[in-house]
Scaffold this motif. Structure first.
Motif, PDB file in Angstrom:
ATOM      1  N   VAL A 217      26.443  42.130  -1.846  1.00  0.00           N
ATOM      2  CA  VAL A 217      25.338  43.074  -1.973  1.00  0.00           C
ATOM      3  C   VAL A 217      25.641  44.075  -3.093  1.00  0.00           C
ATOM      4  N   PHE A 218      24.675  44.248  -3.997  1.00  0.00           N
ATOM      5  CA  PHE A 218      24.771  45.204  -5.097  1.00  0.00           C
ATOM      6  C   PHE A 218      23.657  46.233  -4.931  1.00  0.00           C
ATOM      7  N   THR A 219      23.999  47.510  -5.070  1.00  0.00           N
ATOM      8  CA  THR A 219      22.987  48.562  -4.925  1.00  0.00           C
ATOM      9  C   THR A 219      22.779  49.361  -6.199  1.00  0.00           C
ATOM     10  N   ALA A 220      23.470  49.009  -7.283  1.00  0.00           N
ATOM     11  CA  ALA A 220      23.297  49.688  -8.563  1.00  0.00           C
ATOM     12  C   ALA A 220      23.651  48.719  -9.685  1.00  0.00           C
ATOM     13  N   ALA A 221      22.888  48.781 -10.775  1.00  0.00           N
ATOM     14  CA  ALA A 221      23.136  47.879 -11.898  1.00  0.00           C
ATOM     15  C   ALA A 221      24.545  48.032 -12.472  1.00  0.00           C
ATOM     16  N   PRO A 222      25.070  49.267 -12.637  1.00  0.00           N
ATOM     17  CA  PRO A 222      26.439  49.384 -13.146  1.00  0.00           C
ATOM     18  C   PRO A 222      27.459  48.687 -12.243  1.00  0.00           C
ATOM     19  N   GLY A 223      27.195  48.663 -10.936  1.00  0.00           N
ATOM     20  CA  GLY A 223      28.094  47.970 -10.019  1.00  0.00           C
ATOM     21  C   GLY A 223      28.087  46.469 -10.253  1.00  0.00           C
ATOM     22  N   ALA A 224      26.907  45.915 -10.521  1.00  0.00           N
ATOM     23  CA  ALA A 224      26.822  44.482 -10.812  1.00  0.00           C
ATOM     24  C   ALA A 224      27.545  44.152 -12.103  1.00  0.00           C
ATOM     25  N   VAL A 225      27.364  45.003 -13.111  1.00  0.00           N
ATOM     26  CA  VAL A 225      28.052  44.798 -14.394  1.00  0.00           C
ATOM     27  C   VAL A 225      29.560  44.844 -14.209  1.00  0.00           C
ATOM     28  N   GLU A 226      30.026  45.837 -13.456  1.00  0.00           N
ATOM     29  CA  GLU A 226      31.470  46.003 -13.272  1.00  0.00           C
ATOM     30  C   GLU A 226      32.062  44.875 -12.440  1.00  0.00           C
ATOM     31  N   PHE A 227      31.323  44.369 -11.455  1.00  0.00           N
ATOM     32  CA  PHE A 227      31.848  43.265 -10.648  1.00  0.00           C
ATOM     33  C   PHE A 227      32.064  42.028 -11.516  1.00  0.00           C
ATOM     34  N   LEU A 228      31.112  41.731 -12.382  1.00  0.00           N
ATOM     35  CA  LEU A 228      31.270  40.590 -13.284  1.00  0.00           C
ATOM     36  C   LEU A 228      32.400  40.837 -14.276  1.00  0.00           C
ATOM     37  N   ALA A 229      32.551  42.097 -14.704  1.00  0.00           N
ATOM     38  CA  ALA A 229      33.656  42.426 -15.609  1.00  0.00           C
ATOM     39  C   ALA A 229      35.006  42.257 -14.916  1.00  0.00           C
ATOM     40  N   ALA A 230      35.072  42.650 -13.637  1.00  0.00           N
ATOM     41  CA  ALA A 230      36.312  42.474 -12.867  1.00  0.00           C
ATOM     42  C   ALA A 230      36.640  40.997 -12.713  1.00  0.00           C
ATOM     43  N   ALA A 231      35.607  40.177 -12.527  1.00  0.00           N
ATOM     44  CA  ALA A 231      35.814  38.727 -12.436  1.00  0.00           C
ATOM     45  C   ALA A 231      36.345  38.184 -13.761  1.00  0.00           C
ATOM     46  N   GLU A 232      35.816  38.715 -14.865  1.00  0.00           N
ATOM     47  CA  GLU A 232      36.289  38.299 -16.189  1.00  0.00           C
ATOM     48  C   GLU A 232      37.756  38.654 -16.382  1.00  0.00           C
ATOM     49  N   ARG A 233      38.117  39.881 -15.989  1.00  0.00           N
ATOM     50  CA  ARG A 233      39.520  40.313 -16.142  1.00  0.00           C
ATOM     51  C   ARG A 233      40.465  39.465 -15.305  1.00  0.00           C
ATOM     52  N   ALA A 234      39.978  38.990 -14.166  1.00  0.00           N
ATOM     53  CA  ALA A 234      40.806  38.162 -13.290  1.00  0.00           C
ATOM     54  C   ALA A 234      40.803  36.691 -13.696  1.00  0.00           C
ATOM     55  N   GLY A 235      40.070  36.354 -14.761  1.00  0.00           N
ATOM     56  CA  GLY A 235      39.977  34.968 -15.179  1.00  0.00           C
ATOM     57  C   GLY A 235      39.149  34.113 -14.239  1.00  0.00           C
ATOM     58  N   LEU A 236      38.234  34.761 -13.495  1.00  0.00           N
ATOM     59  CA  LEU A 236      37.471  34.048 -12.469  1.00  0.00           C
ATOM     60  C   LEU A 236      35.956  34.132 -12.680  1.00  0.00           C
ATOM     61  N   ARG A 237      35.538  34.549 -13.868  1.00  0.00           N
ATOM     62  CA  ARG A 237      34.097  34.738 -14.075  1.00  0.00           C
ATOM     63  C   ARG A 237      33.317  33.440 -13.835  1.00  0.00           C
ATOM     64  N   ASP A 238      33.797  32.325 -14.382  1.00  0.00           N
ATOM     65  CA  ASP A 238      33.073  31.063 -14.208  1.00  0.00           C
ATOM     66  C   ASP A 238      32.994  30.674 -12.730  1.00  0.00           C
ATOM     67  N   ALA A 239      34.113  30.862 -12.012  1.00  0.00           N
ATOM     68  CA  ALA A 239      34.128  30.515 -10.582  1.00  0.00           C
ATOM     69  C   ALA A 239      33.207  31.436  -9.795  1.00  0.00           C
ATOM     70  N   VAL A 240      33.174  32.711 -10.148  1.00  0.00           N
ATOM     71  CA  VAL A 240      32.307  33.669  -9.464  1.00  0.00           C
ATOM     72  C   VAL A 240      30.835  33.348  -9.729  1.00  0.00           C
ATOM     73  N   ILE A 241      30.504  33.066 -10.985  1.00  0.00           N
ATOM     74  CA  ILE A 241      29.120  32.719 -11.324  1.00  0.00           C
ATOM     75  C   ILE A 241      28.696  31.456 -10.582  1.00  0.00           C
ATOM     76  N   ALA A 242      29.597  30.466 -10.529  1.00  0.00           N
ATOM     77  CA  ALA A 242      29.272  29.219  -9.826  1.00  0.00           C
ATOM     78  C   ALA A 242      29.051  29.469  -8.342  1.00  0.00           C
ATOM     79  N   ALA A 243      29.879  30.337  -7.747  1.00  0.00           N
ATOM     80  CA  ALA A 243      29.724  30.642  -6.319  1.00  0.00           C
ATOM     81  C   ALA A 243      28.415  31.383  -6.063  1.00  0.00           C
ATOM     82  N   LEU A 244      28.086  32.350  -6.937  1.00  0.00           N
ATOM     83  CA  LEU A 244      26.854  33.128  -6.762  1.00  0.00           C
ATOM     84  C   LEU A 244      25.607  32.287  -7.042  1.00  0.00           C
TER      85      LEU A 244
END
Length: 387
Positions: A217-244
Motif C-alpha cells: 500500500v502506497f499513500t504518497a507519490a514520493p513513497g512510491a518513488v522511494e520504494f522503487l529506488a530502494a529496490a534499485e539500490r538492492a538490485g531487485l527492481r526487476d524482481a519487484v516490478i515483476a512481483a507487482l
C-alpha cells in the motif's frame, strides 16, 4: 492423564477465539510503506484479518520544527496574498498549528480572511471551515488538475498566490502559476526525510521481490518513488516490478500516488474515492479470494492461503509444521503422500518413522474431523476429497 493442548497459532494467523465477523483478509499479508496514518490504516486491515508488515520508506519533518515553513509564513504575512490554495486538510491544519507554535496564528488568520481561498476537495474545505474561514471555491475532483484549469480559465497575471503543499509539493501548481504571470509563495507543511528504519525497507523490498506479501500500500507519490529506488539500490527492481505486475497487488490512495507506479508499467489499485476508508474497502474486495486454494472434504470446504487455513468456515489453529503437512496433502489432490514425504516436512525428526503418525494425529485434532485425512495402510496418507 495429561490433557491435550491446542497447537500454537503462528504469527499472522487469526486466533480462532478472537476471530470477528469480518475476516475477509485472513491469511493475507500487507506491506505498508507510509509512516503517517500507518496505525489507522494497519488497524483497519487487521480488523479484517490481515497481517501487517511496516516498512515506512520516508520520514516526515514535523511542521512545528520546520524553519523553512515558518519563514515562508512570515513572508506571506508581510506581503499578503490575493489567493491562497489549500491542497490538503491535514496540511492546512498543520500549517495553522505551526503558525500558532511560532506565535503568528492571529496574523496568519487575518491574512487568510482577506484572501480568496481555494480548496482542493472537501477535506481541505473542511479544514478551512474548521479554522473559522470560508472556502471561496472547491475542486470537487480533489485533484490539482482542476485547480490548474480554474487558474487557466480565470487568469492570475499580477496576483500573489500562496500555495499550501503536502509533502514534496510536486503537483505542478506553482509552475503553472508562474507561467501564467503570478507571484507564488509555496508553503510546504511537511517535508520528506530518510526512512526511520532503513533495514525495515530492505526487508520490505525483499518480501515483495519474493512475493512474500499479497499487497503493498502506497499513500504518497514520493513513497512510491522511494520504494522503487530502494529496490534499485538492492538490485531487485526487476524482481519487484515483476512481483507487482503479478502475485503482489500494488494499492494506492489515489491517482497522484499511483503515477510513479503507472510510469513503471504497473496497474495499481486506485479507489474511486480518494479516502482511506475507500482504499481499505477496495483492497479488501480485491484480495478476497486472491491466492486461496479451496477444496471440498467430508468436514466441509477447506481453504488455504499462505500460512492460514479454515475448514467449514472455522479458522484452524495450525502450527507452521501442521500447515505445511496440510498444504502437501492439498497439493496431492487426493493422491497418497508417503510417510517419507511427511517426515521431510518435520524439523529434526526424519530418523523417527513414528513422527509422521504423530504429525498426522495432531493435524487431525486441529481439523476437528478425522475423516478429512485418510490413512492408506503401508503407504501414507491422503486428503479425502468430497465427490
Amino acid at each position: 492423564m495429561e490433557q491435550p493442548t491446542t497447537p500454537p497459532v503462528p504469527p499472522g494467523v487469526p486466533d480462532p477465539a478472537a476471530v470477528g465477523p469480518d475476516q475477509a483478509l485472513a491469511g493475507c499479508r500487507v506491506l505498508l510503506t507510509a509512516k503517517r496514518r500507518a496505525t489507522e490504516l494497519g488497524t483497519a486491515l487487521q480488523r479484517r484479518g490481515a497481517e501487517i508488515v511496516h516498512a515506512p520508506v520516508l520520514s516526515i519533518v514535523p511542521h512545528a520544527d520546520d524553519e523553512q515553513l515558518l519563514a515562508q509564513t512570515r513572508a506571506l504575512i508581510a506581503d499578503p496574498p490575493d489567493v491562497v490554495v489549500a491542497t490538503t486538510g491535514v496540511g492546512f491544519r498543520g500549517w495553522l498549528e505551526a503558525a500558532d507554535a511560532a506565535g503568528v496564528h492571529a496574523e496568519l488568520l487575518a491574512v487568510l480572511r482577506r484572501a480568496r481561498l481555494i480548496a482542493r476537495g472537501p477535506k481541505a474545505q473542511g479544514a478551512i471551515h474548521g479554522a473559522g474561514l470560508v472556502a471561496d471555491w472547491v475542486a470537487q475532483s480533489e485533484t490539482a488538475a482542476e485547480i490548474k484549469e480554474l487558474f487557466e480559465a480565470e487568469g492570475v497575471a499580477g496576483l500573489h498566490v500562496g500555495v499550501q503543499h503536502h509533502g514534496s509539493g510536486a503537483d505542478g501548481i506553482d509552475e503553472l502559476l508562474v507561467a501564467l504571470g503570478a507571484r507564488v509563495t509555496p508553503l510546504v507543511v511537511y517535508r520528506w526525510g530518510p526512512p526511520p528504519d532503513p533495514e525495515a525497507v530492505r526487508r520490505g523490498v525483499r518480501l515483495v521481490a519474493d512475493a512474500g506479501v499479497d499487497a503493498v500500500v502506497f499513500t504518497a507519490a514520493p513513497g512510491a518513488v522511494e520504494f522503487l529506488a530502494a529496490a534499485e539500490r538492492a538490485g531487485l527492481r526487476d524482481a519487484v516490478i515483476a512481483a507487482l505486475a503479478g502475485p503482489v497487488l500494488p494499492a494506492t490512495v489515489g491517482p497522484v500516488t499511483a503515477a510513479p507506479l503507472v510510469e513503471a508499467g504497473l496497474t495499481p489499485l486506485i479507489p474511486d474515492r480518494f479516502r482511506m476508508g475507500a482504499l481499505v474497502r477496495e483492497l479488501t474486495a480485491a484480495l478476497t479470494g486472491r491466492g486461496v486454494v479451496e477444496v471440498g472434504t467430508p468436514g466441509g470446504v477447506l481453504r488455504l492461503k499462505r500460512s492460514w487455513a479454515s475448514l467449514d468456515g472455522r479458522v484452524l489453529p495450525l502450527s507452521r509444521v501442521q500447515f505445511d503437512v496440510l498444504a502437501a496433502l492439498v497439493r496431492a489432490a487426493g493422491r497418497v503422500v508417503t510417510r517419507e514425504d511427511i517426515l521431510a516436512l518435520l524439523p529434526g525428526t526424519s530418523a523417527d518413522p513414528h513422527a509422521a503418525e504423530v504429525a498426522i494425529a495432531r493435524l487431525r485434532d486441529s481439523l476437528g474431523n478425522r475423516a478429512v485425512v485418510t490413512t492408506v495402510p503401508r503407504r501414507g496418507y491422503r486428503l479425502d476429497l468430497a465427490s
